[in-house]
Scaffold this motif. Sequence first.
Motif, PDB file in Angstrom:
ATOM      1  N   LYS A   1       0.809  -1.222   0.000  1.00 28.01           N
ATOM      2  CA  LYS A   1       0.000   0.000   0.000  1.00 28.01           C
ATOM      3  C   LYS A   1       0.843   1.273   0.000  1.00 28.01           C
ATOM      4  O   LYS A   1       0.441   2.313   0.501  1.00 28.01           O
ATOM      5  CB  LYS A   1      -0.983   0.003   1.168  1.00 28.01           C
ATOM      6  N   LYS A   2       2.045   1.153  -0.586  1.00 27.67           N
ATOM      7  CA  LYS A   2       2.932   2.302  -0.763  1.00 27.67           C
ATOM      8  C   LYS A   2       3.361   2.350  -2.222  1.00 27.67           C
ATOM      9  O   LYS A   2       3.419   1.327  -2.898  1.00 27.67           O
ATOM     10  CB  LYS A   2       4.164   2.177   0.142  1.00 27.67           C
ATOM     11  N   ILE A   3       3.672   3.564  -2.678  1.00 27.54           N
ATOM     12  CA  ILE A   3       4.059   3.758  -4.083  1.00 27.54           C
ATOM     13  C   ILE A   3       5.553   4.063  -4.171  1.00 27.54           C
ATOM     14  O   ILE A   3       6.112   4.740  -3.302  1.00 27.54           O
ATOM     15  CB  ILE A   3       3.224   4.884  -4.736  1.00 27.54           C
ATOM     16  N   LEU A   4       6.186   3.563  -5.232  1.00 26.40           N
ATOM     17  CA  LEU A   4       7.598   3.815  -5.468  1.00 26.40           C
ATOM     18  C   LEU A   4       7.773   5.221  -6.039  1.00 26.40           C
ATOM     19  O   LEU A   4       7.178   5.562  -7.062  1.00 26.40           O
ATOM     20  CB  LEU A   4       8.169   2.780  -6.452  1.00 26.40           C
TER      21      LEU A   4
ATOM     22  N   GLU B   1      13.949   1.567 -17.321  1.00 23.16           N
ATOM     23  CA  GLU B   1      14.049   2.848 -16.611  1.00 23.16           C
ATOM     24  C   GLU B   1      13.873   2.661 -15.100  1.00 23.16           C
ATOM     25  O   GLU B   1      14.606   3.238 -14.307  1.00 23.16           O
ATOM     26  CB  GLU B   1      13.031   3.857 -17.154  1.00 23.16           C
ATOM     27  N   VAL B   2      12.887   1.868 -14.703  1.00 22.04           N
ATOM     28  CA  VAL B   2      12.663   1.618 -13.275  1.00 22.04           C
ATOM     29  C   VAL B   2      13.896   0.961 -12.659  1.00 22.04           C
ATOM     30  O   VAL B   2      14.367   1.377 -11.598  1.00 22.04           O
ATOM     31  CB  VAL B   2      11.400   0.746 -13.046  1.00 22.04           C
ATOM     32  N   TYR B   3      14.418  -0.047 -13.338  1.00 24.54           N
ATOM     33  CA  TYR B   3      15.583  -0.759 -12.807  1.00 24.54           C
ATOM     34  C   TYR B   3      16.812   0.156 -12.735  1.00 24.54           C
ATOM     35  O   TYR B   3      17.535   0.163 -11.738  1.00 24.54           O
ATOM     36  CB  TYR B   3      15.883  -2.010 -13.639  1.00 24.54           C
ATOM     37  N   GLU B   4      17.041   0.951 -13.790  1.00 24.17           N
ATOM     38  CA  GLU B   4      18.193   1.852 -13.798  1.00 24.17           C
ATOM     39  C   GLU B   4      18.122   2.871 -12.659  1.00 24.17           C
ATOM     40  O   GLU B   4      19.132   3.144 -12.007  1.00 24.17           O
ATOM     41  CB  GLU B   4      18.287   2.609 -15.127  1.00 24.17           C
TER      42      GLU B   4
ATOM     43  N   GLY C   1      16.824   0.107  -9.056  1.00 29.55           N
ATOM     44  CA  GLY C   1      17.219  -1.267  -8.774  1.00 29.55           C
ATOM     45  C   GLY C   1      16.046  -2.207  -8.549  1.00 29.55           C
ATOM     46  O   GLY C   1      16.230  -3.372  -8.212  1.00 29.55           O
ATOM     47  N   ILE C   2      14.835  -1.724  -8.751  1.00 25.37           N
ATOM     48  CA  ILE C   2      13.619  -2.535  -8.566  1.00 25.37           C
ATOM     49  C   ILE C   2      13.303  -3.285  -9.855  1.00 25.37           C
ATOM     50  O   ILE C   2      13.276  -2.696 -10.938  1.00 25.37           O
ATOM     51  CB  ILE C   2      12.413  -1.647  -8.170  1.00 25.37           C
ATOM     52  N   LYS C   3      13.046  -4.582  -9.725  1.00 27.17           N
ATOM     53  CA  LYS C   3      12.585  -5.382 -10.861  1.00 27.17           C
ATOM     54  C   LYS C   3      11.063  -5.317 -10.874  1.00 27.17           C
ATOM     55  O   LYS C   3      10.417  -5.475  -9.835  1.00 27.17           O
ATOM     56  CB  LYS C   3      13.075  -6.817 -10.754  1.00 27.17           C
ATOM     57  N   SER C   4      10.506  -5.104 -12.068  1.00 24.55           N
ATOM     58  CA  SER C   4       9.061  -4.923 -12.196  1.00 24.55           C
ATOM     59  C   SER C   4       8.572  -5.520 -13.507  1.00 24.55           C
ATOM     60  O   SER C   4       9.361  -5.888 -14.377  1.00 24.55           O
ATOM     61  CB  SER C   4       8.720  -3.427 -12.138  1.00 24.55           C
ATOM     62  N   ARG C   5       7.244  -5.595 -13.625  1.00 23.55           N
ATOM     63  CA  ARG C   5       6.604  -6.153 -14.820  1.00 23.55           C
ATOM     64  C   ARG C   5       5.387  -5.284 -15.143  1.00 23.55           C
ATOM     65  O   ARG C   5       4.652  -4.865 -14.249  1.00 23.55           O
ATOM     66  CB  ARG C   5       6.190  -7.585 -14.552  1.00 23.55           C
ATOM     67  N   VAL C   6       5.151  -5.043 -16.415  1.00 20.81           N
ATOM     68  CA  VAL C   6       4.033  -4.214 -16.864  1.00 20.81           C
ATOM     69  C   VAL C   6       2.711  -4.939 -16.685  1.00 20.81           C
ATOM     70  O   VAL C   6       2.583  -6.112 -17.052  1.00 20.81           O
ATOM     71  CB  VAL C   6       4.221  -3.821 -18.347  1.00 20.81           C
ATOM     72  N   LYS C   7       1.723  -4.240 -16.120  1.00 24.66           N
ATOM     73  CA  LYS C   7       0.330  -4.716 -16.090  1.00 24.66           C
ATOM     74  C   LYS C   7      -0.435  -4.102 -17.255  1.00 24.66           C
ATOM     75  O   LYS C   7      -1.140  -4.790 -17.966  1.00 24.66           O
ATOM     76  CB  LYS C   7      -0.354  -4.298 -14.785  1.00 24.66           C
ATOM     77  N   GLY C   8      -0.310  -2.775 -17.416  1.00 25.89           N
ATOM     78  CA  GLY C   8      -1.021  -2.089 -18.488  1.00 25.89           C
ATOM     79  C   GLY C   8      -0.752  -0.598 -18.444  1.00 25.89           C
ATOM     80  O   GLY C   8      -0.074  -0.105 -17.550  1.00 25.89           O
TER      81      GLY C   8
ATOM     82  N   ASP D   1       3.727  -4.330 -11.818  1.00 29.05           N
ATOM     83  CA  ASP D   1       3.837  -5.273 -10.700  1.00 29.05           C
ATOM     84  C   ASP D   1       5.238  -5.156 -10.115  1.00 29.05           C
ATOM     85  O   ASP D   1       6.226  -5.161 -10.857  1.00 29.05           O
ATOM     86  CB  ASP D   1       3.657  -6.719 -11.184  1.00 29.05           C
ATOM     87  N   TYR D   2       5.315  -5.052  -8.796  1.00 31.01           N
ATOM     88  CA  TYR D   2       6.599  -5.132  -8.101  1.00 31.01           C
ATOM     89  C   TYR D   2       7.020  -6.595  -8.115  1.00 31.01           C
ATOM     90  O   TYR D   2       6.233  -7.479  -7.785  1.00 31.01           O
ATOM     91  CB  TYR D   2       6.446  -4.631  -6.662  1.00 31.01           C
ATOM     92  N   ILE D   3       8.254  -6.874  -8.496  1.00 32.50           N
ATOM     93  CA  ILE D   3       8.770  -8.253  -8.478  1.00 32.50           C
ATOM     94  C   ILE D   3       9.733  -8.437  -7.317  1.00 32.50           C
ATOM     95  O   ILE D   3       9.533  -9.279  -6.462  1.00 32.50           O
ATOM     96  CB  ILE D   3       9.430  -8.631  -9.821  1.00 32.50           C
ATOM     97  N   GLU D   4      10.809  -7.631  -7.292  1.00 31.72           N
ATOM     98  CA  GLU D   4      11.772  -7.748  -6.190  1.00 31.72           C
ATOM     99  C   GLU D   4      12.729  -6.574  -6.190  1.00 31.72           C
ATOM    100  O   GLU D   4      12.827  -5.839  -7.167  1.00 31.72           O
ATOM    101  CB  GLU D   4      12.560  -9.054  -6.274  1.00 31.72           C
ATOM    102  N   GLY D   5      13.441  -6.450  -5.090  1.00 25.90           N
ATOM    103  CA  GLY D   5      14.483  -5.437  -4.966  1.00 25.90           C
ATOM    104  C   GLY D   5      14.173  -4.435  -3.872  1.00 25.90           C
ATOM    105  O   GLY D   5      13.041  -4.324  -3.402  1.00 25.90           O
ATOM    106  N   HIS D   6      15.209  -3.734  -3.467  1.00 30.73           N
ATOM    107  CA  HIS D   6      15.098  -2.663  -2.478  1.00 30.73           C
ATOM    108  C   HIS D   6      15.470  -1.365  -3.181  1.00 30.73           C
ATOM    109  O   HIS D   6      16.500  -1.310  -3.857  1.00 30.73           O
ATOM    110  CB  HIS D   6      16.029  -2.923  -1.291  1.00 30.73           C
ATOM    111  N   PRO D   7      14.649  -0.315  -3.049  1.00 28.12           N
ATOM    112  CA  PRO D   7      14.925   0.933  -3.764  1.00 28.12           C
ATOM    113  C   PRO D   7      16.304   1.508  -3.438  1.00 28.12           C
ATOM    114  O   PRO D   7      16.642   1.689  -2.268  1.00 28.12           O
ATOM    115  CB  PRO D   7      13.826   1.881  -3.274  1.00 28.12           C
ATOM    116  N   GLN D   8      17.081   1.704  -4.479  1.00 27.97           N
ATOM    117  CA  GLN D   8      18.392   2.325  -4.358  1.00 27.97           C
ATOM    118  C   GLN D   8      18.535   3.331  -5.494  1.00 27.97           C
ATOM    119  O   GLN D   8      18.471   2.955  -6.671  1.00 27.97           O
ATOM    120  CB  GLN D   8      19.506   1.288  -4.445  1.00 27.97           C
ATOM    121  N   ALA D   9      18.748   4.589  -5.153  1.00 26.74           N
ATOM    122  CA  ALA D   9      18.891   5.640  -6.155  1.00 26.74           C
ATOM    123  C   ALA D   9      20.145   5.428  -6.988  1.00 26.74           C
ATOM    124  O   ALA D   9      21.179   5.008  -6.463  1.00 26.74           O
ATOM    125  CB  ALA D   9      18.946   7.000  -5.471  1.00 26.74           C
ATOM    126  N   ASP D  10      20.052   5.729  -8.280  1.00 24.43           N
ATOM    127  CA  ASP D  10      21.208   5.561  -9.168  1.00 24.43           C
ATOM    128  C   ASP D  10      22.271   6.639  -8.960  1.00 24.43           C
ATOM    129  O   ASP D  10      23.373   6.514  -9.456  1.00 24.43           O
ATOM    130  CB  ASP D  10      20.762   5.511 -10.631  1.00 24.43           C
TER     131      ASP D  10
END
Length: 188
Positions: A49-52, A85-88, A91-98, A119-128
């Motif tokens: 229930k939190k947004i990246l 872009e999200v990963y760069e 560092g969060i791995k994600s997948r498109v829903k729509g 969709d959030y898949i895995e990872g801990h937010p780390q700024a580039d």
Amino acid sequence: MEARFCLSCGQRLEVRSMGGENRKACPSCSFVFWGNYSIGVGALIMKDKKILLVRRCQEPGKGLWTNPGGYIEQYEPIEKSIVREVYEETGIKSRVKGIVAIGDLPRNVHNVYLVFLMDYIEGHPQADKVEVDDAGFFSQNDMELMDVADLTRRLACIAFEQPSYGLISDTKPMLSLPNYGLYHVQRL
């Protein structure tokens, strides 16, 4: 940048009336300069229930918290662009829903902005530390105390309301148009 010469043959472009608009066209070949465009992508990723969000460390919007995103590459499908872009940035791995929103900003370089529910898949937010200097998951209450960009506030409302998937990717390939991406409304 303003186009002055044909991108096909190098001849100086001239202005012609085409379809009720003045367009730059080549007098020697069939090239028409249709304008300058950029396509941006943004992500709405929820976890617990939190947004990246990311805090930008360069202009535009330096110091503001925004949803992660960027621009598509010339030969990259848009779904891969937003995942990259999200990963760069985080560092969060994600997948498109729509696709849940489309922004349109006509100006010198016409900007179209596609907002993806992810969709959030895995990872801990780390700024580039290049484009963003901080990243994390934040609640609506957290956001009240943060310097969040206006557009991101509007988009966060969509994410917190848990929207439908919006436009979804059509996974059936079109043989006559290889690599063509099509998005459509899911039937209920």
